[in-house]
Design an enzyme around this catalytic site. Structure first.
Site, PDB file in Angstrom:
ATOM      1  N   ASP A  10       0.847  -1.197   0.000  1.00  0.00           N
ATOM      2  CA  ASP A  10       0.000   0.000   0.000  1.00  0.00           C
ATOM      3  C   ASP A  10       0.879   1.242   0.000  1.00  0.00           C
ATOM      4  O   ASP A  10       0.979   1.939   0.993  1.00  0.00           O
ATOM      5  CB  ASP A  10      -0.925  -0.024   1.220  1.00  0.00           C
ATOM      6  CG  ASP A  10      -1.940  -1.163   1.119  1.00  0.00           C
ATOM      7  OD1 ASP A  10      -2.594  -1.268   0.075  1.00  0.00           O
ATOM      8  OD2 ASP A  10      -2.053  -1.941   2.073  1.00  0.00           O
ATOM      9  N   LYS A  32      -0.271  -7.588  -3.840  1.00  0.00           N
ATOM     10  CA  LYS A  32      -1.495  -6.789  -4.027  1.00  0.00           C
ATOM     11  C   LYS A  32      -1.153  -5.315  -4.208  1.00  0.00           C
ATOM     12  O   LYS A  32      -0.458  -4.720  -3.389  1.00  0.00           O
ATOM     13  CB  LYS A  32      -2.411  -6.946  -2.810  1.00  0.00           C
ATOM     14  CG  LYS A  32      -3.677  -6.078  -2.892  1.00  0.00           C
ATOM     15  CD  LYS A  32      -4.667  -6.458  -1.818  1.00  0.00           C
ATOM     16  CE  LYS A  32      -4.701  -5.526  -0.640  1.00  0.00           C
ATOM     17  NZ  LYS A  32      -5.451  -4.289  -0.852  1.00  0.00           N
ATOM     18  N   ASP A  58      -6.469  -4.690  -6.560  1.00  0.00           N
ATOM     19  CA  ASP A  58      -7.614  -4.509  -5.653  1.00  0.00           C
ATOM     20  C   ASP A  58      -8.222  -3.127  -5.834  1.00  0.00           C
ATOM     21  O   ASP A  58      -7.903  -2.193  -5.100  1.00  0.00           O
ATOM     22  CB  ASP A  58      -7.116  -4.709  -4.217  1.00  0.00           C
ATOM     23  CG  ASP A  58      -8.233  -4.644  -3.191  1.00  0.00           C
ATOM     24  OD1 ASP A  58      -9.410  -4.812  -3.577  1.00  0.00           O
ATOM     25  OD2 ASP A  58      -7.923  -4.423  -2.007  1.00  0.00           O
ATOM     26  N   LYS A  60     -11.737  -2.739  -6.212  1.00  0.00           N
ATOM     27  CA  LYS A  60     -13.111  -2.793  -5.681  1.00  0.00           C
ATOM     28  C   LYS A  60     -14.095  -2.040  -6.591  1.00  0.00           C
ATOM     29  O   LYS A  60     -14.738  -1.083  -6.183  1.00  0.00           O
ATOM     30  CB  LYS A  60     -13.160  -2.255  -4.250  1.00  0.00           C
ATOM     31  CG  LYS A  60     -12.307  -3.067  -3.271  1.00  0.00           C
ATOM     32  CD  LYS A  60     -12.524  -2.617  -1.827  1.00  0.00           C
ATOM     33  CE  LYS A  60     -11.737  -3.437  -0.834  1.00  0.00           C
ATOM     34  NZ  LYS A  60     -10.296  -3.169  -0.821  1.00  0.00           N
ATOM     35  N   HIS A  62     -17.285  -0.863  -8.646  1.00  0.00           N
ATOM     36  CA  HIS A  62     -18.699  -0.773  -8.240  1.00  0.00           C
ATOM     37  C   HIS A  62     -19.373   0.293  -9.097  1.00  0.00           C
ATOM     38  O   HIS A  62     -19.188   1.493  -8.877  1.00  0.00           O
ATOM     39  CB  HIS A  62     -18.765  -0.385  -6.747  1.00  0.00           C
ATOM     40  CG  HIS A  62     -20.129  -0.506  -6.153  1.00  0.00           C
ATOM     41  ND1 HIS A  62     -20.375  -0.357  -4.811  1.00  0.00           N
ATOM     42  CD2 HIS A  62     -21.337  -0.771  -6.703  1.00  0.00           C
ATOM     43  CE1 HIS A  62     -21.655  -0.512  -4.554  1.00  0.00           C
ATOM     44  NE2 HIS A  62     -22.260  -0.772  -5.695  1.00  0.00           N
ATOM     45  N   ASP A  63     -20.146  -0.130 -10.100  1.00  0.00           N
ATOM     46  CA  ASP A  63     -20.841   0.820 -10.977  1.00  0.00           C
ATOM     47  C   ASP A  63     -21.935   0.031 -11.694  1.00  0.00           C
ATOM     48  O   ASP A  63     -22.197  -1.126 -11.340  1.00  0.00           O
ATOM     49  CB  ASP A  63     -19.825   1.439 -11.959  1.00  0.00           C
ATOM     50  CG  ASP A  63     -20.226   2.857 -12.394  1.00  0.00           C
ATOM     51  OD1 ASP A  63     -21.404   3.052 -12.777  1.00  0.00           O
ATOM     52  OD2 ASP A  63     -19.371   3.742 -12.357  1.00  0.00           O
ATOM     53  N   ILE A  64     -22.556   0.625 -12.693  1.00  0.00           N
ATOM     54  CA  ILE A  64     -23.573  -0.130 -13.433  1.00  0.00           C
ATOM     55  C   ILE A  64     -22.882  -1.271 -14.199  1.00  0.00           C
ATOM     56  O   ILE A  64     -21.679  -1.201 -14.477  1.00  0.00           O
ATOM     57  CB  ILE A  64     -24.393   0.769 -14.392  1.00  0.00           C
ATOM     58  CG1 ILE A  64     -23.478   1.420 -15.428  1.00  0.00           C
ATOM     59  CG2 ILE A  64     -25.193   1.807 -13.614  1.00  0.00           C
ATOM     60  CD1 ILE A  64     -24.245   2.116 -16.549  1.00  0.00           C
ATOM     61  N   ASN A  66     -22.688  -2.393 -17.249  1.00  0.00           N
ATOM     62  CA  ASN A  66     -21.976  -2.102 -18.491  1.00  0.00           C
ATOM     63  C   ASN A  66     -20.631  -1.436 -18.219  1.00  0.00           C
ATOM     64  O   ASN A  66     -19.616  -1.748 -18.853  1.00  0.00           O
ATOM     65  CB  ASN A  66     -22.868  -1.201 -19.353  1.00  0.00           C
ATOM     66  CG  ASN A  66     -22.327  -1.043 -20.755  1.00  0.00           C
ATOM     67  OD1 ASN A  66     -22.070  -2.030 -21.425  1.00  0.00           O
ATOM     68  ND2 ASN A  66     -22.138   0.197 -21.169  1.00  0.00           N
ATOM     69  N   THR A  67     -20.629  -0.526 -17.254  1.00  0.00           N
ATOM     70  CA  THR A  67     -19.391   0.196 -16.938  1.00  0.00           C
ATOM     71  C   THR A  67     -18.377  -0.717 -16.254  1.00  0.00           C
ATOM     72  O   THR A  67     -17.174  -0.665 -16.543  1.00  0.00           O
ATOM     73  CB  THR A  67     -19.726   1.413 -16.050  1.00  0.00           C
ATOM     74  OG1 THR A  67     -20.592   2.275 -16.794  1.00  0.00           O
ATOM     75  CG2 THR A  67     -18.481   2.176 -15.649  1.00  0.00           C
ATOM     76  N   THR A 117     -14.918  -4.068   6.332  1.00  0.00           N
ATOM     77  CA  THR A 117     -14.778  -4.311   7.773  1.00  0.00           C
ATOM     78  C   THR A 117     -14.769  -3.009   8.562  1.00  0.00           C
ATOM     79  O   THR A 117     -14.838  -3.032   9.785  1.00  0.00           O
ATOM     80  CB  THR A 117     -13.498  -5.113   8.075  1.00  0.00           C
ATOM     81  OG1 THR A 117     -12.409  -4.445   7.463  1.00  0.00           O
ATOM     82  CG2 THR A 117     -13.609  -6.525   7.553  1.00  0.00           C
ATOM     83  N   GLN A 187      -6.244  -2.358  12.833  1.00  0.00           N
ATOM     84  CA  GLN A 187      -6.970  -3.625  12.794  1.00  0.00           C
ATOM     85  C   GLN A 187      -7.425  -3.978  14.203  1.00  0.00           C
ATOM     86  O   GLN A 187      -6.607  -4.056  15.113  1.00  0.00           O
ATOM     87  CB  GLN A 187      -6.059  -4.750  12.282  1.00  0.00           C
ATOM     88  CG  GLN A 187      -5.486  -4.498  10.900  1.00  0.00           C
ATOM     89  CD  GLN A 187      -6.458  -4.847   9.806  1.00  0.00           C
ATOM     90  OE1 GLN A 187      -7.659  -4.916  10.052  1.00  0.00           O
ATOM     91  NE2 GLN A 187      -5.976  -5.042   8.615  1.00  0.00           N
ATOM     92  N   ARG A 208       1.118  -4.118   6.381  1.00  0.00           N
ATOM     93  CA  ARG A 208       2.119  -3.413   7.195  1.00  0.00           C
ATOM     94  C   ARG A 208       3.079  -4.305   7.980  1.00  0.00           C
ATOM     95  O   ARG A 208       4.242  -3.923   8.132  1.00  0.00           O
ATOM     96  CB  ARG A 208       1.404  -2.411   8.107  1.00  0.00           C
ATOM     97  CG  ARG A 208       0.887  -1.211   7.305  1.00  0.00           C
ATOM     98  CD  ARG A 208      -0.179  -0.452   8.027  1.00  0.00           C
ATOM     99  NE  ARG A 208      -1.409  -1.237   8.128  1.00  0.00           N
ATOM    100  CZ  ARG A 208      -2.511  -0.810   8.718  1.00  0.00           C
ATOM    101  NH1 ARG A 208      -2.528   0.378   9.293  1.00  0.00           N
ATOM    102  NH2 ARG A 208      -3.585  -1.565   8.742  1.00  0.00           N
TER     103      ARG A 208
HETATM  104  O1  C5P Z   1      -3.511  -4.026   7.836  1.00  0.00           O
HETATM  105  P1  C5P Z   1      -2.652  -4.438   6.678  1.00  0.00           P
HETATM  106  O2  C5P Z   1      -1.599  -3.417   6.347  1.00  0.00           O
HETATM  107  O3  C5P Z   1      -2.070  -5.831   6.823  1.00  0.00           O
HETATM  108  O4  C5P Z   1      -3.659  -4.491   5.477  1.00  0.00           O
HETATM  109  C1  C5P Z   1      -3.331  -5.162   4.300  1.00  0.00           C
HETATM  110  C2  C5P Z   1      -4.326  -4.879   3.221  1.00  0.00           C
HETATM  111  O5  C5P Z   1      -5.583  -5.432   3.551  1.00  0.00           O
HETATM  112  C3  C5P Z   1      -4.559  -3.413   2.970  1.00  0.00           C
HETATM  113  O6  C5P Z   1      -4.453  -3.225   1.569  1.00  0.00           O
HETATM  114  C4  C5P Z   1      -5.931  -3.129   3.453  1.00  0.00           C
HETATM  115  O7  C5P Z   1      -6.609  -2.219   2.638  1.00  0.00           O
HETATM  116  C5  C5P Z   1      -6.591  -4.480   3.411  1.00  0.00           C
HETATM  117  N1  C5P Z   1      -7.521  -4.663   4.499  1.00  0.00           N
HETATM  118  C6  C5P Z   1      -8.803  -5.038   4.247  1.00  0.00           C
HETATM  119  N2  C5P Z   1      -9.677  -5.275   5.255  1.00  0.00           N
HETATM  120  C7  C5P Z   1      -9.277  -5.146   6.507  1.00  0.00           C
HETATM  121  C8  C5P Z   1      -7.991  -4.766   6.802  1.00  0.00           C
HETATM  122  C9  C5P Z   1      -7.115  -4.534   5.770  1.00  0.00           C
HETATM  123  O8  C5P Z   1      -9.151  -5.195   3.076  1.00  0.00           O
HETATM  124  N3  C5P Z   1     -10.117  -5.383   7.492  1.00  0.00           N
END
Ligand code: C5P
Length: 228
Positions: A10, A32, A58, A60, A62-64, A66-67, A117, A187, A208
């Protein structure tokens, strides 16, 4: 090396991402990359950082329908092994994403995110979802899997629920992992790599604890060894 380990990079920095991909790929199944990297560097930066290694992209989506189908087709030339969509986009959107992925010459996996989450029961109630997270996770997981999604992204504490409901078939990709003794960061409810794999995770996503370690490569190698 463990095929089950996904190292989450990240960072919005191109050079750092490239160095981490190079160093970590020998120890994990996939690396990732997410929105913060992709929105800054785009497809060219992705290719430069990815260096042909297996990538979980990653975004994520989220749209109609076709898009989202068009977005998946636009991403296919990048060669990512896994892509994410929001199951909340509904049956037709999920099916459209799966169909678009099906036009690739390899088999990119479409994974659905159910309930973020970061949303607790009160936050869900505020957006009109009654009944709490577990019920909503199951509802969205069913829509996703019924419409061809290959798997789900879920918290460690949802693994048992999802395996009970859907069996061994869906690929479960599980973030929220902390090696014993690691800093929790933001977390709150975590499992160790060993616990998550034992509970039924196909892949664990670790960010992390690897990227912020003094020696990220050694940290990844140690986690991989713990789940081999
Ligand atoms: O917390 P950490 O750095 O290990 O997170 C790793 C990846 O998991 C991050 O890209 C974060 O966006 C994702 N993540 C998630 N759901 C969580 C915690 C982290 O999708 N509950």
């Amino acid at each position: 090396m463990s095929r089950r380990l996904i190292a989450a990079i990240d960072t919005p920095e191109l050079d750092r991402a490239g160095a981490l991909v190079r160093g970590l790929s020998p120890h994990c199944g996939l690396v990732k990359l997410g929105l913060e990297f992709f929105l800054r560097h785009g497809p060219a930066g992705f290719a430069e950082a990815a260096q042909g290694q297996p990538i979980f992209l990653d975004l994520k989506l989220h749209d109609i329908p076709n898009t989202v189908a068009g977005a998946v087709r636009s991403l296919l030339p990048l060669g990512a092994e896994m892509l994410t969509i929001h199951a909340g986009g509904g049956a037709k959107m999920i099916a459209a994403a799966v169909a678009a992925a099906g036009t690739a010459t390899w088999s990119p996996k479409i994974l659905a995110v159910t309930v973020l989450t970061s949303l607790d029961e009160a936050a869900l109630a505020e957006i009109g979802v009654a009944g709490g997270p577990a019920q909503q996770v199951l509802r969205l997981a069913r829509v996703a899997l019924d419409n061809g999604a290959d798997g789900l992204v879920c918290s460690p504490h949802e693994i048992a629920l999802l395996r009970d409901a859907f069996g061994a078939r869906p690929i479960l990709v599980v973030p929220g992992i902390r090696p014993a003794g690691a800093a929790l960061g933001d977390q709150a409810r975590v499992m160790t790599p060993e616990q998550a794999v034992k509970a039924g995770a196909d892949y664990i996503v670790v960010g992390r604890p690897i990227t912020e370690a003094a020696d990220p490569v050694a940290a990844a190698a140690a986690i991989a060894a713990s789940i081999r």
